[in-house]
Design a protein around this motif. Structure first.
Motif, PDB file in Angstrom:
ATOM      1  N   ALA A 184       9.487  -3.602  -2.654  1.00  0.00           N
ATOM      2  CA  ALA A 184       8.970  -4.193  -1.418  1.00  0.00           C
ATOM      3  C   ALA A 184      10.127  -4.606  -0.501  1.00  0.00           C
ATOM      4  CB  ALA A 184       8.068  -5.374  -1.720  1.00  0.00           C
ATOM      5  N   ARG A 185      11.162  -5.196  -1.085  1.00  0.00           N
ATOM      6  CA  ARG A 185      12.328  -5.613  -0.279  1.00  0.00           C
ATOM      7  C   ARG A 185      13.022  -4.405   0.321  1.00  0.00           C
ATOM      8  NH1 ARG A 185      17.427  -5.608  -0.204  1.00  0.00           N
ATOM      9  NH2 ARG A 185      17.572  -4.660  -2.250  1.00  0.00           N
ATOM     10  N   GLN A 186      13.228  -3.375  -0.469  1.00  0.00           N
ATOM     11  CA  GLN A 186      13.876  -2.164   0.044  1.00  0.00           C
ATOM     12  C   GLN A 186      13.048  -1.538   1.167  1.00  0.00           C
ATOM     13  OE1 GLN A 186      14.327   0.278  -3.446  1.00  0.00           O
ATOM     14  NE2 GLN A 186      16.176  -0.782  -4.112  1.00  0.00           N
ATOM     15  N   SER A 187      11.750  -1.517   0.997  1.00  0.00           N
ATOM     16  CA  SER A 187      10.864  -0.952   2.019  1.00  0.00           C
ATOM     17  C   SER A 187      10.939  -1.753   3.315  1.00  0.00           C
ATOM     18  CB  SER A 187       9.430  -0.910   1.495  1.00  0.00           C
ATOM     19  OG  SER A 187       8.557  -0.415   2.470  1.00  0.00           O
ATOM     20  N   ALA A 188      10.939  -3.068   3.200  1.00  0.00           N
ATOM     21  CA  ALA A 188      11.013  -3.926   4.390  1.00  0.00           C
ATOM     22  C   ALA A 188      12.354  -3.805   5.096  1.00  0.00           C
ATOM     23  CB  ALA A 188      10.759  -5.379   4.007  1.00  0.00           C
ATOM     24  N   ASP A 189      13.424  -3.530   4.342  1.00  0.00           N
ATOM     25  CA  ASP A 189      14.769  -3.435   4.915  1.00  0.00           C
ATOM     26  C   ASP A 189      15.050  -2.056   5.498  1.00  0.00           C
ATOM     27  OD1 ASP A 189      15.217  -6.042   4.266  1.00  0.00           O
ATOM     28  OD2 ASP A 189      16.615  -5.634   2.626  1.00  0.00           O
ATOM     29  N   ALA A 190      14.215  -1.078   5.193  1.00  0.00           N
ATOM     30  CA  ALA A 190      14.464   0.297   5.666  1.00  0.00           C
ATOM     31  C   ALA A 190      14.242   0.435   7.164  1.00  0.00           C
ATOM     32  CB  ALA A 190      13.565   1.263   4.923  1.00  0.00           C
ATOM     33  N   ALA A 230       0.823  -1.214   0.000  1.00  0.00           N
ATOM     34  CA  ALA A 230       0.000   0.000   0.000  1.00  0.00           C
ATOM     35  C   ALA A 230       0.855   1.261   0.000  1.00  0.00           C
ATOM     36  CB  ALA A 230      -0.940   0.002   1.200  1.00  0.00           C
ATOM     37  N   SER A 231       2.081   1.155   0.486  1.00  0.00           N
ATOM     38  CA  SER A 231       2.952   2.331   0.537  1.00  0.00           C
ATOM     39  C   SER A 231       3.906   2.411  -0.665  1.00  0.00           C
ATOM     40  CB  SER A 231       3.766   2.327   1.831  1.00  0.00           C
ATOM     41  OG  SER A 231       4.644   1.216   1.856  1.00  0.00           O
ATOM     42  N   LEU A 232       3.836   1.437  -1.557  1.00  0.00           N
ATOM     43  CA  LEU A 232       4.736   1.439  -2.715  1.00  0.00           C
ATOM     44  C   LEU A 232       4.175   2.295  -3.850  1.00  0.00           C
ATOM     45  CD1 LEU A 232       5.657  -2.352  -2.951  1.00  0.00           C
ATOM     46  CD2 LEU A 232       6.932  -0.522  -1.817  1.00  0.00           C
ATOM     47  N   PRO A 233       5.056   2.939  -4.612  1.00  0.00           N
ATOM     48  CA  PRO A 233       4.581   3.633  -5.808  1.00  0.00           C
ATOM     49  C   PRO A 233       4.105   2.592  -6.826  1.00  0.00           C
ATOM     50  CG  PRO A 233       6.989   3.665  -5.707  1.00  0.00           C
ATOM     51  CD  PRO A 233       6.503   3.052  -4.425  1.00  0.00           C
ATOM     52  N   ASP A 234       3.034   2.885  -7.514  1.00  0.00           N
ATOM     53  CA  ASP A 234       2.476   1.952  -8.496  1.00  0.00           C
ATOM     54  C   ASP A 234       2.597   2.564  -9.890  1.00  0.00           C
ATOM     55  OD1 ASP A 234       1.211  -0.145  -9.738  1.00  0.00           O
ATOM     56  OD2 ASP A 234      -0.777   0.287  -8.926  1.00  0.00           O
ATOM     57  N   ARG A 235       3.822   2.712 -10.347  1.00  0.00           N
ATOM     58  CA  ARG A 235       4.136   3.342 -11.628  1.00  0.00           C
ATOM     59  C   ARG A 235       3.425   2.712 -12.813  1.00  0.00           C
ATOM     60  NH1 ARG A 235       9.181   4.146 -14.614  1.00  0.00           N
ATOM     61  NH2 ARG A 235       9.603   1.953 -14.296  1.00  0.00           N
ATOM     62  N   TYR A 237       8.586  -4.372  -8.620  1.00  0.00           N
ATOM     63  CA  TYR A 237       7.765  -4.292  -7.407  1.00  0.00           C
ATOM     64  C   TYR A 237       8.365  -5.111  -6.265  1.00  0.00           C
ATOM     65  CZ  TYR A 237       4.185  -1.800  -9.990  1.00  0.00           C
ATOM     66  OH  TYR A 237       3.509  -0.855 -10.719  1.00  0.00           O
ATOM     67  N   VAL A 238       8.948  -6.263  -6.581  1.00  0.00           N
ATOM     68  CA  VAL A 238       9.595  -7.084  -5.554  1.00  0.00           C
ATOM     69  C   VAL A 238      10.767  -6.310  -4.950  1.00  0.00           C
ATOM     70  CG1 VAL A 238      10.966  -9.166  -5.143  1.00  0.00           C
ATOM     71  CG2 VAL A 238       8.842  -9.303  -6.469  1.00  0.00           C
ATOM     72  N   THR A 268      -5.088  -1.829   4.264  1.00  0.00           N
ATOM     73  CA  THR A 268      -4.268  -0.732   4.756  1.00  0.00           C
ATOM     74  C   THR A 268      -2.778  -0.970   4.536  1.00  0.00           C
ATOM     75  OG1 THR A 268      -4.299  -1.693   6.977  1.00  0.00           O
ATOM     76  CG2 THR A 268      -5.932   0.000   6.497  1.00  0.00           C
ATOM     77  N   LEU A 269      -2.358  -2.233   4.379  1.00  0.00           N
ATOM     78  CA  LEU A 269      -0.936  -2.527   4.222  1.00  0.00           C
ATOM     79  C   LEU A 269      -0.583  -3.229   2.920  1.00  0.00           C
ATOM     80  CD1 LEU A 269      -0.097  -3.778   7.823  1.00  0.00           C
ATOM     81  CD2 LEU A 269       0.338  -1.522   6.861  1.00  0.00           C
ATOM     82  N   ARG A 270      -1.255  -4.298   2.603  1.00  0.00           N
ATOM     83  CA  ARG A 270      -0.867  -5.164   1.481  1.00  0.00           C
ATOM     84  C   ARG A 270      -1.483  -4.759   0.156  1.00  0.00           C
ATOM     85  NH1 ARG A 270      -1.834  -8.771   5.617  1.00  0.00           N
ATOM     86  NH2 ARG A 270       0.038  -9.753   6.394  1.00  0.00           N
ATOM     87  N   ARG A 271      -0.769  -5.163  -0.907  1.00  0.00           N
ATOM     88  CA  ARG A 271      -1.283  -5.112  -2.267  1.00  0.00           C
ATOM     89  C   ARG A 271      -0.840  -6.404  -2.940  1.00  0.00           C
ATOM     90  NH1 ARG A 271      -3.726  -1.798  -0.214  1.00  0.00           N
ATOM     91  NH2 ARG A 271      -4.115   0.352  -0.785  1.00  0.00           N
TER      92      ARG A 271
END
Length: 118
Positions: free
Chosen positions: A112-118, A73-78, A108-109, A87-90
């Motif tokens: 998602a990985r970068q977001s989880a590692d931040a 849900a917080s990722l850009p969807d270019r 997208y993977v 509220t969280l997943r897509r």
């Protein structure tokens, strides 16, 4: 034990639904290419991938395979391919191996990985 559970899951999927097996196998290759810090386990009826935290999962259903993005849900969807209203997943529904490239799954993977590692 995890590796044998994953192999059993894949063997069963290959025997039951060859098309889904091809999609899941390609998705695994993409996710695992992000390095040795990525781990996988069987959970929730599919394969859950983690690095510092869980970031995605691959789940076969009757008519498709879904790539779930934990913080999607917080990722850009270019490319406009993310689905879901939580509220969280897509997720991204995949019906054929060609959908993986067409829907820019690797991008997208990685997000998602970068977001989880931040």
């Amino acid at each position: 034990m995890t590796a044998s559970r994953i192999q059993a899951f894949l063997d069963d999927l290959r025997d039951r639904h060859a098309d889904h097996f091809a999609i899941v196998s390609r998705l695994r290759e993409i996710v695992l290419q992000f390095g040795p810090a990525v781990s996988e386990e069987i959970k929730y009826g599919g394969i859950l991938f983690s690095s510092r935290a869980a970031f995605c999962g691959v789940f076969p259903y009757a008519g498709h395979v879904t790539l779930e993005l934990s913080g999607g849900a917080s990722l850009p969807d270019r490319h406009g391919v993310l689905q879901g209203q939580g509220t969280l997943r897509r997720h991204i529904k995949l019906f054929a191996v060609t959908d993986i490239e067409d829907r820019h799954v690797a991008e997208y993977v990685e997000l998602a990985r970068q977001s989880a590692d931040a």
